[in-house]
Design a protein around this motif. Structure first.
Motif, mmCIF file in Angstrom:
data_model
loop_
_atom_site.group_PDB
_atom_site.id
_atom_site.type_symbol
_atom_site.label_atom_id
_atom_site.label_comp_id
_atom_site.label_asym_id
_atom_site.label_seq_id
_atom_site.Cartn_x
_atom_site.Cartn_y
_atom_site.Cartn_z
ATOM 1 N N LYS A 111 0.832 -1.206 0.000
ATOM 2 C CA LYS A 111 0.000 0.000 0.000
ATOM 3 C C LYS A 111 0.863 1.251 0.000
ATOM 4 O O LYS A 111 0.640 2.177 -0.787
ATOM 5 N N ASN A 112 1.841 1.295 0.853
ATOM 6 C CA ASN A 112 2.711 2.477 0.924
ATOM 7 C C ASN A 112 3.568 2.629 -0.329
ATOM 8 O O ASN A 112 3.797 3.745 -0.792
ATOM 9 N N LEU A 113 4.032 1.522 -0.867
ATOM 10 C CA LEU A 113 4.810 1.579 -2.100
ATOM 11 C C LEU A 113 3.961 2.121 -3.248
ATOM 12 O O LEU A 113 4.427 2.948 -4.037
ATOM 13 N N ALA A 114 2.719 1.686 -3.344
ATOM 14 C CA ALA A 114 1.836 2.169 -4.405
ATOM 15 C C ALA A 114 1.593 3.667 -4.274
ATOM 16 O O ALA A 114 1.667 4.411 -5.261
ATOM 17 N N TYR A 115 1.338 4.141 -3.078
ATOM 18 C CA TYR A 115 1.044 5.559 -2.895
ATOM 19 C C TYR A 115 2.291 6.430 -3.098
ATOM 20 O O TYR A 115 2.237 7.458 -3.780
ATOM 21 N N VAL A 116 3.415 6.036 -2.548
ATOM 22 C CA VAL A 116 4.645 6.822 -2.693
ATOM 23 C C VAL A 116 5.103 6.817 -4.152
ATOM 24 O O VAL A 116 5.576 7.834 -4.661
ATOM 25 N N ASN A 117 4.972 5.696 -4.828
ATOM 26 C CA ASN A 117 5.326 5.619 -6.236
ATOM 27 C C ASN A 117 4.474 6.584 -7.058
ATOM 28 O O ASN A 117 4.983 7.261 -7.953
ATOM 29 N N LEU A 118 3.197 6.672 -6.748
ATOM 30 C CA LEU A 118 2.298 7.601 -7.422
ATOM 31 C C LEU A 118 2.730 9.051 -7.198
ATOM 32 O O LEU A 118 2.783 9.853 -8.138
ATOM 33 N N LEU A 119 3.062 9.390 -5.964
ATOM 34 C CA LEU A 119 3.529 10.749 -5.664
ATOM 35 C C LEU A 119 4.857 11.061 -6.357
ATOM 36 O O LEU A 119 5.072 12.174 -6.843
ATOM 37 N N PHE A 120 5.745 10.085 -6.390
ATOM 38 C CA PHE A 120 7.056 10.281 -7.022
ATOM 39 C C PHE A 120 6.908 10.621 -8.503
ATOM 40 O O PHE A 120 7.492 11.579 -8.991
ATOM 41 N N SER A 143 0.360 19.163 -4.234
ATOM 42 C CA SER A 143 -0.266 17.906 -3.843
ATOM 43 C C SER A 143 -1.143 17.406 -4.985
ATOM 44 O O SER A 143 -1.900 18.150 -5.592
ATOM 45 N N MET A 144 -1.031 16.142 -5.236
ATOM 46 C CA MET A 144 -1.785 15.537 -6.327
ATOM 47 C C MET A 144 -3.228 15.267 -5.936
ATOM 48 O O MET A 144 -4.115 15.285 -6.769
ATOM 49 N N THR A 145 -3.441 15.032 -4.659
ATOM 50 C CA THR A 145 -4.774 14.641 -4.205
ATOM 51 C C THR A 145 -5.287 15.601 -3.156
ATOM 52 O O THR A 145 -4.519 16.267 -2.454
ATOM 53 N N ASP A 146 -6.594 15.655 -3.083
ATOM 54 C CA ASP A 146 -7.236 16.417 -2.031
ATOM 55 C C ASP A 146 -7.042 15.658 -0.716
ATOM 56 O O ASP A 146 -6.895 14.432 -0.695
ATOM 57 N N TYR A 147 -7.070 16.380 0.400
ATOM 58 C CA TYR A 147 -6.852 15.721 1.691
ATOM 59 C C TYR A 147 -7.946 14.717 2.014
ATOM 60 O O TYR A 147 -7.684 13.703 2.646
ATOM 61 N N TRP A 148 -9.168 14.974 1.596
ATOM 62 C CA TRP A 148 -10.253 14.032 1.853
ATOM 63 C C TRP A 148 -10.049 12.739 1.073
ATOM 64 O O TRP A 148 -10.338 11.657 1.564
ATOM 65 N N ILE A 149 -9.528 12.852 -0.133
ATOM 66 C CA ILE A 149 -9.251 11.640 -0.916
ATOM 67 C C ILE A 149 -8.138 10.839 -0.234
ATOM 68 O O ILE A 149 -8.193 9.613 -0.161
ATOM 69 N N LEU A 150 -7.141 11.534 0.279
ATOM 70 C CA LEU A 150 -6.063 10.862 0.993
ATOM 71 C C LEU A 150 -6.576 10.158 2.243
ATOM 72 O O LEU A 150 -6.199 9.018 2.539
ATOM 73 N N ILE A 151 -7.456 10.824 2.979
ATOM 74 C CA ILE A 151 -8.034 10.210 4.183
ATOM 75 C C ILE A 151 -8.856 8.988 3.814
ATOM 76 O O ILE A 151 -8.737 7.929 4.449
ATOM 77 N N LEU A 152 -9.692 9.091 2.790
ATOM 78 C CA LEU A 152 -10.497 7.943 2.367
ATOM 79 C C LEU A 152 -9.625 6.821 1.825
ATOM 80 O O LEU A 152 -9.912 5.643 2.047
ATOM 81 N N PHE A 153 -8.551 7.178 1.120
ATOM 82 C CA PHE A 153 -7.623 6.165 0.618
ATOM 83 C C PHE A 153 -7.036 5.366 1.777
ATOM 84 O O PHE A 153 -7.039 4.140 1.769
ATOM 85 N N LEU A 187 -8.179 5.156 4.847
ATOM 86 C CA LEU A 187 -9.220 4.483 5.613
ATOM 87 C C LEU A 187 -9.683 3.216 4.911
ATOM 88 O O LEU A 187 -9.709 2.142 5.498
ATOM 89 N N LEU A 188 -10.032 3.340 3.645
ATOM 90 C CA LEU A 188 -10.575 2.189 2.927
ATOM 91 C C LEU A 188 -9.495 1.192 2.528
ATOM 92 O O LEU A 188 -9.647 -0.012 2.688
ATOM 93 N N VAL A 218 -10.138 -1.728 5.634
ATOM 94 C CA VAL A 218 -11.129 -2.729 5.236
ATOM 95 C C VAL A 218 -10.496 -4.037 4.747
ATOM 96 O O VAL A 218 -10.847 -5.106 5.254
ATOM 97 N N PRO A 219 -9.558 -4.017 3.784
ATOM 98 C CA PRO A 219 -8.990 -5.304 3.330
ATOM 99 C C PRO A 219 -8.293 -6.112 4.433
ATOM 100 O O PRO A 219 -8.510 -7.318 4.521
ATOM 101 N N PRO A 220 -7.466 -5.507 5.319
ATOM 102 C CA PRO A 220 -6.876 -6.330 6.378
ATOM 103 C C PRO A 220 -7.907 -6.899 7.357
ATOM 104 O O PRO A 220 -7.725 -7.999 7.855
ATOM 105 N N ILE A 221 -8.982 -6.149 7.611
ATOM 106 C CA ILE A 221 -10.020 -6.679 8.505
ATOM 107 C C ILE A 221 -10.700 -7.884 7.868
ATOM 108 O O ILE A 221 -10.888 -8.924 8.511
ATOM 109 N N ILE A 222 -11.064 -7.756 6.607
ATOM 110 C CA ILE A 222 -11.695 -8.880 5.910
ATOM 111 C C ILE A 222 -10.734 -10.060 5.837
ATOM 112 O O ILE A 222 -11.109 -11.203 6.094
ATOM 113 N N TYR A 223 -9.489 -9.777 5.512
ATOM 114 C CA TYR A 223 -8.479 -10.834 5.432
ATOM 115 C C TYR A 223 -8.269 -11.497 6.789
ATOM 116 O O TYR A 223 -8.166 -12.714 6.892
ATOM 117 N N GLY A 224 -8.209 -10.693 7.850
ATOM 118 C CA GLY A 224 -7.995 -11.230 9.188
ATOM 119 C C GLY A 224 -9.134 -12.099 9.677
ATOM 120 O O GLY A 224 -8.933 -13.058 10.408
#
Length: 187
Positions: A125-134, A146-156, A158-159, A163-169
């Motif tokens: 997840k962090n690699l995908a986001y940092v790669n996008l910013l780079f 900034s490429m994204t709005d802060y609300w989009i970053l928060i939702l990114f 959060l979701l 959600v995926p680790p909870i479902i996976y767990g």
């Protein structure tokens, strides 16, 4: 196996005999200490942790086991006739000693695999986001915008983080419980 009583254990825990005792216990499949005081139990667990650099698990069912459970890396309390002090001081609580096998072999294995996969997921997840910013910085001329709005970053975060680790767990069980109980070496 080795069985040692409290009086003998008192002599063994002195500095001069500790190394000999630890060498002997390393060669045994099981070591049982009976009629030991709470202080002796905690000193013995601390000795094994420090000198052998081993992960320790302490199992107790009464107030006299609390110090041993607190010194160990992992403490398991058994609720029973002697009260709830050991359960309150432990990391895990079981109702009977026979449930210890399932706790270690099944739930321990599942927890280990879930944690390792979650760590890998967070790296991804962090690699995908940092790669996008780079790569966006090349596009905008390294202006620091900034490429994204802060609300989009928060939702990114959060979701995509929650959600995926909870479902996976909740749903992931790589090996069935019956197989894990039959093959303890899978742990």
């Amino acid at each position: 196996g080795l069985v040692i009583d409290g009086r003998t254990l008192e002599h063994v825990l002195h500095d001069s005999l500790q190394n000999i005792f630890l060498e002997l216990t390393e060669k045994c499949r099981a070591v049982v200490c009976c009629q030991a005081t709470p202080l002796q139990k905690s000193v013995l667990v601390r000795l094994v942790r420090q000198k052998l650099q081993a992960m320790t698990l302490a199992v107790g069912d009464g107030a006299n086991d609390v110090s041993m459970i607190q010194v160990a890396d992992i403490g398991v309390g058994i609720s029973g006739q002697e009260g709830m002090q050991a359960v309150m001081a432990s990391d895990f609580a079981i109702s009977q000693f026979r449930h210890l096998r399932k706790l270690l072999l099944v739930h321990g294995h599942w927890c280990y695999t879930r944690l390792t996969n979650m760590v890998l997921y967070y790296f991804y997840k962090n690699l995908a986001y940092v790669n996008l910013l780079f790569w966006y910085q090349f596009f905008c001329g390294f202006s620091g915008t900034s490429m994204t709005d802060y609300w989009i970053l928060i939702l990114f975060n959060l979701l995509f983080t929650s959600v995926p680790p909870i479902i996976y767990g909740v749903l992931d069980k790589d090996v069935p419980a019956e197989t894990l109980l039959q093959l303890p070496q899978l742990y």
